[in-house]
Motif scaffolding. Structure first.
Motif, PDB file in Angstrom:
ATOM      1  N   GLN A  73      68.323  18.173   4.360  1.00  0.00           N
ATOM      2  CA  GLN A  73      67.032  18.658   3.885  1.00  0.00           C
ATOM      3  C   GLN A  73      65.992  17.541   3.874  1.00  0.00           C
ATOM      4  OE1 GLN A  73      68.506  20.337   0.187  1.00  0.00           O
ATOM      5  NE2 GLN A  73      68.305  22.425   0.972  1.00  0.00           N
TER       6      GLN A  73
ATOM      7  N   ILE B 249      74.184  18.336   2.640  1.00  0.00           N
ATOM      8  CA  ILE B 249      73.081  19.300   2.646  1.00  0.00           C
ATOM      9  C   ILE B 249      71.794  18.617   2.198  1.00  0.00           C
ATOM     10  CG2 ILE B 249      72.164  21.352   1.492  1.00  0.00           C
ATOM     11  CD1 ILE B 249      75.025  22.467   1.502  1.00  0.00           C
TER      12      ILE B 249
ATOM     13  N   ASP C 208      77.519  18.950  -0.859  1.00  0.00           N
ATOM     14  CA  ASP C 208      76.203  18.859  -1.510  1.00  0.00           C
ATOM     15  C   ASP C 208      75.410  17.665  -0.982  1.00  0.00           C
ATOM     16  OD1 ASP C 208      76.782  21.079  -3.042  1.00  0.00           O
ATOM     17  OD2 ASP C 208      77.523  19.916  -4.740  1.00  0.00           O
TER      18      ASP C 208
ATOM     19  N   GLU D  50      73.829  27.445   4.380  1.00  0.00           N
ATOM     20  CA  GLU D  50      73.305  27.789   5.701  1.00  0.00           C
ATOM     21  C   GLU D  50      72.687  26.570   6.380  1.00  0.00           C
ATOM     22  OE1 GLU D  50      72.620  29.378   2.941  1.00  0.00           O
ATOM     23  OE2 GLU D  50      73.488  31.383   3.182  1.00  0.00           O
ATOM     24  N   VAL D  51      72.161  25.640   5.589  1.00  0.00           N
ATOM     25  CA  VAL D  51      71.565  24.425   6.149  1.00  0.00           C
ATOM     26  C   VAL D  51      72.623  23.629   6.907  1.00  0.00           C
ATOM     27  CG1 VAL D  51      70.483  22.208   5.580  1.00  0.00           C
ATOM     28  CG2 VAL D  51      69.781  24.289   4.387  1.00  0.00           C
TER      29      VAL D  51
ATOM     30  N   ASP E 257      75.203  25.864  -2.641  1.00  0.00           N
ATOM     31  CA  ASP E 257      73.828  26.272  -2.446  1.00  0.00           C
ATOM     32  C   ASP E 257      73.352  25.782  -1.075  1.00  0.00           C
ATOM     33  OD1 ASP E 257      73.814  27.334  -4.985  1.00  0.00           O
ATOM     34  OD2 ASP E 257      73.067  25.488  -5.906  1.00  0.00           O
ATOM     35  N   ASP E 258      72.580  26.619  -0.396  1.00  0.00           N
ATOM     36  CA  ASP E 258      71.994  26.250   0.901  1.00  0.00           C
ATOM     37  C   ASP E 258      73.055  25.865   1.931  1.00  0.00           C
ATOM     38  OD1 ASP E 258      69.355  26.618  -0.049  1.00  0.00           O
ATOM     39  OD2 ASP E 258      69.394  24.634  -0.961  1.00  0.00           O
TER      40      ASP E 258
END
Length: 318
Positions: free
Chosen positions: A40, A36, A33, A134-135, A131-132
């Motif tokens: 971002q 990521i 987490d 893919e990032v 979550d995310d």
């Protein structure tokens, strides 16, 4: 010693191992987490910063691969202790969504602990898809592209590039004559980077067929097959994967050096605390991250741990 005493000791050892594995797995989720979120933020800041963070993610993935890879060998388990196993579990759990090899290493831990500790590993909590994710996967794959681009020689003509890709495509099809592996890799957007890497390796005298045979059979199940194959080939060229001889892994030496400079506050704690065991397995020295990961599974509880881990990720030593 009476049988019931031995059984009690075995039960306590199994419980301690299970707790350590769970703490290491929760810590891995916090790390995912945090990384990521870092990616971002970097993407919103600037392309240059995003590129740097992607390169850091790729380096961290390589360093963790050096941690989990020895556990794939049966001989490693003859001397592995709780700390060794939790380090592998944390490292493999951090990248299992990104690298199929990490997912495979994680399963090896489950299988081995099922034999060693009365199926202790099967009691861990179900793995959630972050979550995310893919990032993170995209960041590692793009870092492979960018590293390849930076190392390229002066621009070649379109005809020369086409010739190189045709030659390397023939090598790929020869190495993987059956199934969809070859076509999935050749049709991937990262094929150009892989073709370049293979061509450079061949020019340097490496056996391209041997390099390709070193790529796992499940390459076609990777998110970006061409980039994953390129990662594995680069790992072999860097000496991170053993091709039949014993090599000293540079990233493993780095990890050991980091372990030698662990926060003194952590070394004072007793070694039978699962959370502390997981803390020593974590490459960034922070007890806050371990405590947050161990005690808080909801978003509110994880927030302080994520911030602590992010601080470690931003550290120059990371």
């Amino acid at each position: 010693m009476a049988d019931n005493e031995m059984a009690e000791i075995q039960q306590r050892a199994t419980a301690a191992m299970t707790a350590a594995i769970q703490a290491a797995g929760q810590l891995a989720q916090v790390l995912i987490d945090a990384r990521i979120a870092q990616l971002q933020r970097a993407a919103r800041a600037s392309e240059e910063q995003a590129r740097q963070i992607r390169a850091q993610a790729r380096a961290a993935q390589q360093a963790d691969a050096a941690v989990w890879r020895p556990a794939m060998r049966p001989g490693w388990w003859r001397t592995a202790g709780t700390e060794d196993i939790t380090r592998v579990w944390r490292a493999a759990s951090t990248w299992q969504h990104v690298d199929p090899r990490a997912r495979q290493a994680r399963q090896v831990v489950v299988d081995q602990l099922a034999k060693r500790a009365g199926r202790a590993a099967e009691q861990h909590e179900p793995v959630r898809e972050p979550d995310d994710i893919e990032v993170l996967s995209d960041a590692v794959d793009r870092a492979v592209h960018e590293a390849t681009e930076r190392s390229r020689r002066p621009a070649m003509s379109a005809e020369a590039v086409r010739d190189r890709q045709e030659r390397m495509a023939a090598e790929v099809r020869r190495a993987w004559p059956s199934g969809q592996r070859a076509e999935r890799v050749l049709g991937c957007e990262a094929w150009g980077a892989l073709a370049y890497t293979l061509d450079q390796a061949q020019q340097a005298g490496h056996d391209v067929q041997q390099l390709l045979r070193g790529v796992p059979n499940f390459v076609d199940r990777a998110r970006t097959p061409g980039a994953f194959a390129c990662r594995v080939v680069q790992d072999q060229l860097d000496g991170r994967i053993d091709l039949g001889t014993v090599r000293r892994d540079r990233s493993q030496e780095t990890a050991e050096n980091q372990a030698a400079h662990t926060d003194p506050a952590e070394s004072i704690a007793t070694s039978n605390e699962p959370a502390v065991t997981a803390a020593r397995a974590y490459p960034v020295s922070t007890r806050d991250a371990v405590v947050g990961a161990k005690t808080g599974s909801d978003a509110a509880g994880q927030a302080p741990a994520v911030k602590a881990v992010e601080a470690g990720l931003d550290s120059p030593s990371r």
